[in-house]
Design an enzyme around this catalytic site. Structure first.
Site, PDB file in Angstrom:
ATOM      1  CB  CYS A  53       1.561  -3.498  21.980  1.00  0.00           C
ATOM      2  SG  CYS A  53       0.968  -2.874  20.411  1.00  0.00           S
ATOM      3  CE  LYS A 108      -5.104  -4.906  18.679  1.00  0.00           C
ATOM      4  NZ  LYS A 108      -5.106  -4.609  17.236  1.00  0.00           N
ATOM      5  CB  SER A 142      -2.663   1.672   6.685  1.00  0.00           C
ATOM      6  OG  SER A 142      -2.803   0.380   6.144  1.00  0.00           O
ATOM      7  CD  GLU A 170     -16.206  -1.158  11.250  1.00  0.00           C
ATOM      8  OE1 GLU A 170     -17.347  -1.103  11.784  1.00  0.00           O
ATOM      9  OE2 GLU A 170     -15.246  -0.481  11.643  1.00  0.00           O
ATOM     10  CD  GLU A 218      -2.644   1.130   2.687  1.00  0.00           C
ATOM     11  OE1 GLU A 218      -2.216   0.431   3.633  1.00  0.00           O
ATOM     12  OE2 GLU A 218      -3.637   1.867   2.795  1.00  0.00           O
TER      13      GLU A 218
END
Lengths: 573, 595
Positions: free
Chosen positions: B513, B360, B321, B368, B284
């Protein structure tokens, strides 16, 4: 939805302050005023967006200050002062009467939505109690008859014009209360005619350092209650930082028993303005603020008008003054909490150091002084420090305003030299009503004195300390034997618990725990251990709170319990 | 400030930096001062008053957390008065605290429990007066119980000043003060982005993750369900510290062993799809860079960051992205690719992830996220919940054998595992972008300039004679830094029509994270770096260092997806974004479209 007029006013406010967030408190008041006196989420969100602050922040502000309503409120918000001076003057009877008449308890609204009844804290009308505030208007010297008439008028939808109470006070020094009884005293023409702005004329020819030196030489101690020498505080101002210097006048006047600053602002606003302009010159400040408690709405208008007059008359060429309205929070009388409030936040105190003189408003060097302190500056400059020192004595110089209320015959504000005997003041106030039992002499936050402890007491900082109490704000409350000390203690701690900002655990829990324990005792369910616990809390919370509010309640409660122990023990089940 | 001062604490002479507070100076010298609201990573609020000490010459005790050391100070940390005061304050806090410890997720990990135990607070002279406020259940990621709140202010400090989200505020005054959201509408109806940093800093059980432990056990113990699990890179370096092993040690082998013993039917690894993400996102990036597409490209694997972008920077949506996060990619592939390969009916597959993250839980539940035809990820457990389950099952983690993940979607390269550290995604991406642009590998896979936990934006320019252009990148950890870099990008575009950056990595949590909102407690910012270092060590030791070398990734393209950014890849592995209200965080409209 905010009206276009409101949006425009709010936008104008955000431009007036150095930082737009400072407009938040006034913006919320504007929004509230046009929405039947309350703010819902949508209005709060809209206001937040215009001012540019997050919604959570706005909610924090709304729930901190007592004058914001986030629930529907009656057309007439009946706010009855039941703090100590008011209670001593018979406010309890008035409150009970109103509750009966309207058939609602305090904290509730009548079914027809006409009236909401709230018991509030000291409205700084101590000498003219009982006092009822309806929306923004004070009704003073209320009796049952007058209350009946007031309610009848309100029921018809008419807010009557309040009667101007007779002023019973007096002055021996004739400086701060010089214009108190003069007609149209708030006008600049009258002020000038009586000798006003001559001090400023002299100051404009002096160097800033010379002005500061004169104030330092006068040894005037801060009149707010802490008694810290103002000239010394001015000396701490950080220099050469490149940041603007701010002068803030602390007009929050929230200490129960205190109603002296009100006399100056309401009747001699130009005296305060002149004092600020001269002080600002000494400090290098170009912008000043008068932080006035929100309940003094009409007095804030008087100050606004006086500022405009002074500007038009060329008296404020080097200083602009913003009159900033508070919204109901005693702790905002503490200088760092006051600064946080001007910054548009919850008025919670900051950790010191740094002190405001180094890092205050917007992180800039800031001096905060009490109304009475600043109003004394014109005399100090015009007549000189030596003349000021003729009143009082070393370390306790100058003239002082003493507010006398409670069980006396002529409650009012009296101007006398520092060091005046308590006996003389009590006489000036017409002597006690009923049998004298006790007196609290420095506003509520000082140790109570029993009747037999008043012998030889002089009213100045050092003498009061020697006598086991404190001069504080000089708010004298006289108590006769009709009043139970445990009940007064309970009402007092209710005040502190209500006002505690909540920032630090010792104060917010300490004040509430003492309140609960006293309630238990007064309900007849208390034990001797509970009395010990109250004292234990007083001893251990004192000195470990972020601001002096901790001392403000632990000291008087401890004194009440210790000096009137028998009354507390009599309550034990 | 390098200036040093000498002072005396409890008779011990010490030397310390003049910039330190008494608490910091004491800690440096092994002197214990009790604290509660204080946290070394946050500006001290002075709220609790437990850390009060006596200083010679001072009228009253002072808070050690806010008082700077001065030359010659003489400090006493304990006395009868100080001890009485500390005990009284704690007793008063306990009086309105819902001491529901056995049923509280913070039981055993609670700062209030610790300090009360430490000071032997056993007297009860303060009447109990519970707040009796409703629990805030409105968020699927974070649970808030105001009855356990001690109003220490840490959560607000993190949410407002470090994350710049401003979802929380002090509400009310005095004894009534609690922490809440605007108009008490709840965290699910606020701009909260679910980063969970508040839960990491909360000293009690007032703020915790919304637990899904019971849901996962139900699935595991249901014989009709085929339960498949994946684990984020940051999880494998945060388990050792909970089981008596060296902090930051990577223990993936024991992690897989524990998961199998818990009863999961298949054990994959999110690192597989991290490698896959690099292929998709690298492609991408190159596409945008060579065809005048929107630059800078910004990473999209941090769901806290995504919600932050949707709420505060919706007009930059085209920069983000379109790649899903590795978690969501794997969830989709489990119920399509894996179902096909294994013959298991996807309607019986329960897809579970173990994450260092609370956001998360929200990401998995985005409407979606169902490209598989089912919920791509059914349940998300934080590292903390995973640890609880291990303990519940009585598993002796320390002595587990080293096992391997199921290799179909469990094998990974070193590039994947460093995703868990701030700068790791960028480093992994550059390793492969370089290859895609030049058909060669970098002289060294390591880009140390991108490593390390700092409270700032890290920038770098990757230059090489073989590169058609120097690649300018930036890394931001923590949302405050995210805001900074985005304001800079906006300003650059407004001024010149373009920005200097090609690619930006944004992680919602300070440290990346490894410092996530779901990670074990007791982790200061400096510790996050230690966990991150564990991942870089793992990367060093892996046979393959580049995502484009992962054979299982090559296989999935060959057998299933075709090639990066193919039509099927777009359908299954890419997503689209929305604009959200700053009032309640709810969707206002779409900002990008899925094609």
């Amino acid at each position: 939805m905010l009206s276009d007029k409101a949006k425009a006013s709010i936008k104008k406010l955000t431009a007036k302050y150095p930082k737009p967030e400072s407009a938040l408190m006034s913006a919320l008041m504007i929004a509230q005023k046009e929405n039947n006196n309350y703010l819902d989420r949508a209005l709060a969100a809209e206001t937040a967006k215009i001012v540019g602050v997050p919604e959570a922040h706005v909610y924090g502000v709304l729930t901190y200050y007592s004058m914001y309503n986030i629930k529907n409120i009656g057309k007439y918000h009946i706010q009855i002062d039941t703090n100590i001076p008011a209670t001593l003057a018979g406010a309890r009877k008035i409150a009970d009467f109103v509750s009966e008449e309207l058939e609602i308890e305090a904290g509730r609204t009548t079914k027809d939505g006409m009236f909401t009844l709230t018991e509030v804290e000291c409205l700084a009308s101590c000498g003219t109690c009982p006092v009822i505030q309806v929306n923004d208007v004070y009704y003073e010297n209320m009796t049952i008859e007058k209350t009946k008439a007031l309610l009848a008028s309100l029921k018809k939808g008419v807010m009557p014009k309040p009667e101007v109470p007779e002023y019973l006070g007096g002055t021996e020094c004739n400086v701060l209360l010089k214009n108190r009884r003069v007609k149209d005293s708030t006008s600049i023409e009258v002020y000038k005619k009586n000798g006003g702005y001559k001090a400023l004329e002299k100051a404009l020819k002096m160097e800033p350092q010379a002005i500061a030196a004169e104030v330092k030489d006068s040894a005037i101690r801060g009149r707010g209650g802490a008694g810290f020498p103002a000239g010394v505080k001015w000396g701490f101002l950080a220099k050469g930082t490149g940041k603007p210097v701010y002068l803030i006048c602390n007009a929050d006047e929230g200490e129960p028993g205190t109603f002296k600053d009100r006399q100056i602002m309401e009747y001699d606003p130009h005296l305060l303005i002149e004092g600020m302009v001269i002080s600002a010159r000494a400090l290098g400040a170009k912008l000043g603020f008068i932080y006035i408690r929100g309940e003094f709405d009409w007095i804030a208008d008087i100050l606004d008008k006086a500022v405009d007059e002074a500007k038009a008359d060329g008296k404020m060429n080097d200083l602009d003054i913003i009159v900033h309205r508070g919204a109901g929070a005693y702790v905002c009388g503490e200088e760092t909490a006051l600064i946080e409030s001007i910054e548009g936040k919850r008025g919670e105190p900051r950790i010191k150091p740094p002190f405001p003189a180094v890092s205050g408003l917007y992180g800039c060097p800031t001096i905060v002084n009490n109304v009475e302190t600043l109003a004394s500056v014109p005399f100090i400059i015009e007549k000189g420090a030596a003349e000021f020192k003729k009143y009082g004595y070393e370390n306790n110089t100058g003239f002082k305003l003493f507010g006398i209320s409670g069980n006396v015959n002529k409650p009012g504000v009296y101007e006398y030299p520092m060091g005046v005997s308590f006996k003389k003041l009590l006489e000036a106030a017409g002597g006690p009503k009923g049998k004298l039992k006790a007196v609290i002499v420095g506003g509520l936050s000082v140790p109570i004195l029993k009747a037999n402890e008043l012998e030889g007491l002089n009213m100045d900082y050092d003498s009061c300390i020697k006598h086991g109490t404190g001069l504080g704000s000089g708010g004298i409350m006289v108590i006769n034997d009709e009043f139970s000390i445990p009940e007064l203690a309970y009402r007092a701690i209710k005040f502190y618990a209500h006002e505690s900002c909540g920032r630090c655990a010792p104060c917010r829990y300490g004040s509430d725990s003492i309140k609960e324990l006293l309630k238990t005792l007064l309900d007849g369910e208390g034990t001797k251990k509970d009395i010990e616990t109250i004292l234990h809390i007083c001893n251990n919370v004192k000195g470990v709170t972020v601001c002096p509010t901790g001392e403000a309640f632990t000291v008087p409660i401890k004194a009440m319990v210790e000096k009137f122990r028998n009354e507390f023990e009599a309550l034990v089940k | 400030m390098d200036k040093k001062v000498s002072l005396v604490i409890d008779g011990k002479k010490i030397e310390t930096c003049a910039c330190n507070t008494i608490v910091e100076a004491a800690k440096e010298n092994g002197i214990y001062i009790p604290t509660l609201c204080y946290h070394p990573d946050l500006k001290p609020s002075g709220s609790c008053g437990i850390c009060v000490v006596d200083i010679q010459g001072h009228r009253q005790p002072e808070r050690a957390c806010t008082t700077r050391v001065l030359e010659g100070m003489e400090i006493t940390t304990n006395s009868k008065r100080l001890r009485d005061t500390r005990k009284l304050v704690l007793e008063m806090i306990l009086a309105d605290h819902d001491t529901d410890c056995p049923a509280c997720l913070a039981n055993g990990k609670c700062d209030l429990q610790d300090i009360c135990d430490n000071l032997s607070v056993t007297t009860r002279s303060i009447p109990k007066k519970l707040k009796k406020l409703p629990i805030d259940d409105t968020s699927c990621a974070i649970q808030r119980d105001p009855n356990k709140c001690i109003a220490c202010g840490r959560c607000i400090e993190v949410c407002s000043n470090i994350q710049t989200v401003n979802a929380l505020t002090e509400v009310g005054r005095g004894h009534k003060v609690v922490i809440s959201t605007a108009f008490d509408e709840g965290m699910g109806n606020s701009p909260c982005v679910n980063c969970g940093q508040c839960t990491v800093f909360c000293p009690t059980g007032a703020l915790t993750e919304k637990s899904e432990i019971d849901l996962v056990w139900d699935a595991i113990l249901d014989p009709t369900k085929h339960v498949v699990v994946q684990e984020a890179p940051a999880v494998r370096v945060a388990l050792a510290e909970e089981f008596g092993m060296e902090k930051g040690l990577a223990t993936p082998g024991k992690m897989y062993a524990a998961l199998r013993r818990l009863g999961f039917d298949k054990v994959f690894d999110t690192n597989f799809t991290a490698d896959l993400t690099i292929m998709e996102e690298g492609t991408e990036l190159l596409s945008r860079a060579t065809t005048g597409g929107t630059l800078p490209l910004i990473t999209s694997c941090s769901p806290g960051w995504i919600k932050f972008a949707e709420t505060f920077f919706p007009d930059l949506a085209k920069h983000v992205s379109t790649c899903k996060s590795p978690q969501q990619m794997l969830g989709t592939l489990i119920k399509t690719y894996y179902a096909k390969e294994s013959g298991v009916d996807p309607k019986n597959i329960v897809s579970v992830s173990i994450m260092p993250c609370t956001a998360k839980k929200f990401e998995a539940r985005r409407p979606e996220m169902n490209d598989s035809g089912y919920r791509d990820v059914d349940y998300v457990l934080t590292t903390r919940e995973f640890v609880r389950m291990i303990k519940e099952a009585g598993i002796d983690f320390k002595n587990l054998p080293e096992e391997k993940a199921d290799s179909l979607m469990g094998d990974y390269t070193g590039a994947a595992t460093i995703f868990g550290a701030t700068g790791g995604v960028m480093e992994a991406a550059v390793r492969s972008a370089f290859f895609l642009l030049t058909n060669e590998n970098l002289p060294s896979p390591e880009l140390k300039v991108l490593r390390g936990v700092t409270n700032d934006i890290v920038e770098a320019t990757v230059e090489h004679p073989k590169l058609p252009f120097p690649i300018r990148v930036a890394v931001a950890n923590g949302l405050g830094n995210a805001r900074k870099i985005l304001e800079k990008v906006k300003a650059q575009i407004a001024e010149t029509g373009k920005s200097e950056y090609h690619f930006i990595e944004i992680m919602a949590c300070p440290g990346g994270c490894v410092g996530g909102g779901g990670q074990p407690f007791g982790c200061e910012f400096v510790d996050r770096g230690i966990r991150g270092q564990g991942l870089y060590t793992e990367d060093d030791n892996r046979p393959l260092r580049y995502s484009h070398d992962n054979p299982m990734v090559a296989k999935i393209y060959k057998d299933f997806l075709g090639k990066p950014n193919s039509e099927l890849a777009h359908k299954l592995l890419h997503t689209h974004y929305f604009e959200r209200s700053q009032t309640d965080g709810k969707v206002v409209k779409e900002t990008t479209h899925k094609h």
